[in-house]
Enzyme design. Structure first.
Site, PDB file in Angstrom:
ATOM      1  N   GLU A 217       0.814  -1.218   0.000  1.00  8.95           N
ATOM      2  CA  GLU A 217       0.000   0.000   0.000  1.00  8.95           C
ATOM      3  C   GLU A 217       0.851   1.273   0.000  1.00  8.95           C
ATOM      4  OE1 GLU A 217      -2.852  -0.528   3.171  1.00  8.95           O
ATOM      5  OE2 GLU A 217      -3.360  -2.525   2.464  1.00  8.95           O
TER       6      GLU A 217
ATOM      7  N   GLU B 156      -5.753 -10.813  -1.355  1.00  8.85           N
ATOM      8  CA  GLU B 156      -6.556 -10.657  -0.122  1.00  8.85           C
ATOM      9  C   GLU B 156      -8.049 -10.585  -0.440  1.00  8.85           C
ATOM     10  OE1 GLU B 156      -5.222  -7.277   2.192  1.00  8.85           O
ATOM     11  OE2 GLU B 156      -3.117  -7.649   1.743  1.00  8.85           O
TER      12      GLU B 156
HETATM   13  O1  9MR Z   1      -6.995  -8.438   8.542  1.00  4.18           O
HETATM   14  C1  9MR Z   1      -5.881  -7.772   9.095  1.00  4.18           C
HETATM   15  C2  9MR Z   1      -6.209  -7.417  10.541  1.00  4.18           C
HETATM   16  O2  9MR Z   1      -6.348  -8.594  11.309  1.00  4.18           O
HETATM   17  C3  9MR Z   1      -5.091  -6.566  11.109  1.00  4.18           C
HETATM   18  O3  9MR Z   1      -5.467  -6.119  12.403  1.00  4.18           O
HETATM   19  C4  9MR Z   1      -4.852  -5.366  10.205  1.00  4.18           C
HETATM   20  C5  9MR Z   1      -3.696  -4.533  10.711  1.00  4.18           C
HETATM   21  O4  9MR Z   1      -2.525  -5.266  10.717  1.00  4.18           O
HETATM   22  O5  9MR Z   1      -4.556  -5.777   8.893  1.00  4.18           O
HETATM   23  C6  9MR Z   1      -5.569  -6.523   8.291  1.00  4.18           C
HETATM   24  O6  9MR Z   1      -5.122  -6.948   7.027  1.00  4.18           O
HETATM   25  C7  9MR Z   1      -4.903  -5.946   6.053  1.00  4.18           C
HETATM   26  C8  9MR Z   1      -3.699  -6.356   5.242  1.00  4.18           C
HETATM   27  O7  9MR Z   1      -2.601  -6.581   6.083  1.00  4.18           O
HETATM   28  C9  9MR Z   1      -3.357  -5.320   4.196  1.00  4.18           C
HETATM   29  N1  9MR Z   1      -4.502  -5.005   3.368  1.00  4.18           N
HETATM   30  C10 9MR Z   1      -5.742  -4.699   4.084  1.00  4.18           C
HETATM   31  C11 9MR Z   1      -6.051  -5.835   5.053  1.00  4.18           C
HETATM   32  C12 9MR Z   1      -7.433  -5.707   5.654  1.00  4.18           C
HETATM   33  O8  9MR Z   1      -7.527  -4.548   6.402  1.00  4.18           O
END
Ligand code: 9MR
Length: 357
Positions: free
Chosen positions: A154, A270
């Site tokens: 990102e 994802e």
């Molecule tokens: O699903 C993930 C959640 O459990 C975590 O708390 C969060 C922060 O680390 O990240 C979420 O995953 C994200 C991913 O790492 C990057 N793209 C967006 C995802 C969903 O928010």
């Protein structure tokens, strides 16, 4: 000369060694259907979920590649400076290996999920090793066992107002745009075999701001490749919305062709489908989720550069942060292929059909 008997014994030994992973998944799952298409299907998971035996069985049946939902982010891996905790990632990797799955690394450099000590530490002079040594340590730890790494996650956001489209992250503030090059080179050095991925969201949907995002992404990729940055693949996260902005199949296909034209591979990293804002009838919502998934995957899989599809989780069971239920007026979110009891939903069928098409 190798005798026939020796050869047969070796074969029997190999079959015995393989048996546990086959025994654990007698039923055909998405992983097998994907393999027939020449791609890999898998999902993100967390070690606490693996303690649920029914979930583990479903995971072994459905997923051919595993990614860490949060246990391989820096906050988890380096909670205090220089003291690493690989237990979460190692637990997931062990599960993957036991069940004959591949493994992804998510994610080395991100603006979120960093340990609290990092922001201050970055203010010190000569701070580059905080980026490069970290990558060397983590990628080195998993060397040879990770099929693909999300090296930077990102990093674009055209609305942040920069001409190069880069997101205004703590890394950009400290090192300027060069942090991305540094990260990819460090990852390449630490594991020459892993596929190095730039992972983001924003290219998937059809709105005008997504046109800008796609343009910024192509611009970013072509410049990085021209500089010799070892980016090998683009990861599209694929977080869709059943009742919000939709995918524009034509725009997405044109974009993917351009990415492939640069010699890059493509991954869906994802995928899930947010069902908030829909009708209360669960069957209608599930169908809308399935339709959105199918429309997206048909385009993604139509491009020969697409190698993998991962969903962000497998079952709706573990999607229960309070905020979600508020948004869905007290209902549980239903954004993944399996329901809360690990039954297959219309989204599962849509994915299977997209893989078979
Ligand atoms: O699903 C993930 C959640 O459990 C975590 O708390 C969060 C922060 O680390 O990240 C979420 O995953 C994200 C991913 O790492 C990057 N793209 C967006 C995802 C969903 O928010």
């Amino acid at each position: 000369m190798i005798s026939r008997r020796f050869f047969l014994e070796q074969l029997a030994g190999a079959a015995t060694a393989l048996r546990p992973s086959f025994a654990a998944r007698v039923e055909t799952g998405l992983r097998d259907i994907a393999v027939r298409r020449g791609i890999v299907y898998g999902c993100a998971a967390a070690t606490y979920e693996l303690k649920d035996a029914a979930f583990s069985a479903a995971l072994a049946r459905e997923a051919g590649i595993l990614s860490a939902e949060y246990e391989m982010k820096r906050a988890a891996l380096e909670p205090s400076r220089g003291r690493y905790d690989f237990s979460g990632g190692d637990g997931l990797l062990a599960f993957a290996r036991t069940h004959g799955m591949a493994f992804r690394g998510h994610t080395l450099v991100w603006d979120h999920s960093n340990p609290p000590w990092l922001a201050d530490a970055l203010q010190q002079p000569n701070a580059e090793p905080l980026l490069t040594d970290y990558i060397a340590t983590v990628v080195g730890h998993y060397k040879g066992r990770v099929r693909s790494w999300d090296v930077v996650n990102e990093v674009l956001q055209p609305t942040d107002g920069r001409r190069d489209g880069l997101r205004d992250t703590l890394w950009l503030k400290r090192f300027g745009p060069g942090y991305i090059d540094m990260a990819f080179h460090a990852a390449r050095q630490a594991d020459p075999a892993a596929l190095l991925v730039y992972n983001d969201w924003g290219c998937e949907w059809g709105a005008p701001e997504n046109d800008r995002f796609r343009a910024a992404t192509l611009d970013f990729l072509s410049h990085a490749l021209a500089r010799g940055v070892p980016i090998q693949a683009l990861g599209l996260q694929g977080h869709l919305s059943a009742f919000g902005t939709q995918v524009d199949q034509k725009k997405l296909a044109v974009f993917l062709d351009a990415v492939r034209g640069m010699g890059l591979k493509i991954l869906v990293t994802e995928h899930d489908v947010d069902d908030s804002g829909g009708p209360s009838d669960i069957a209608l919502r599930d169908q809308a989720v399935a339709d959105a998934s199918r429309r997206f995957l048909d385009v993604m899989l139509d491009n020969p550069a697409t190698q993998a599809v991962l969903t962000w989780g497998l079952s709706d069971r573990f999607l229960d942060p309070p905020g979600w239920r508020d948004r869905l007026a007290g209902r549980y979110p239903r954004k993944l292929p399996l329901d809360r009891d690990y039954g297959r939903k219309p989204m599962w069928n849509a994915m299977a059909k997209a893989f078979r098409a």
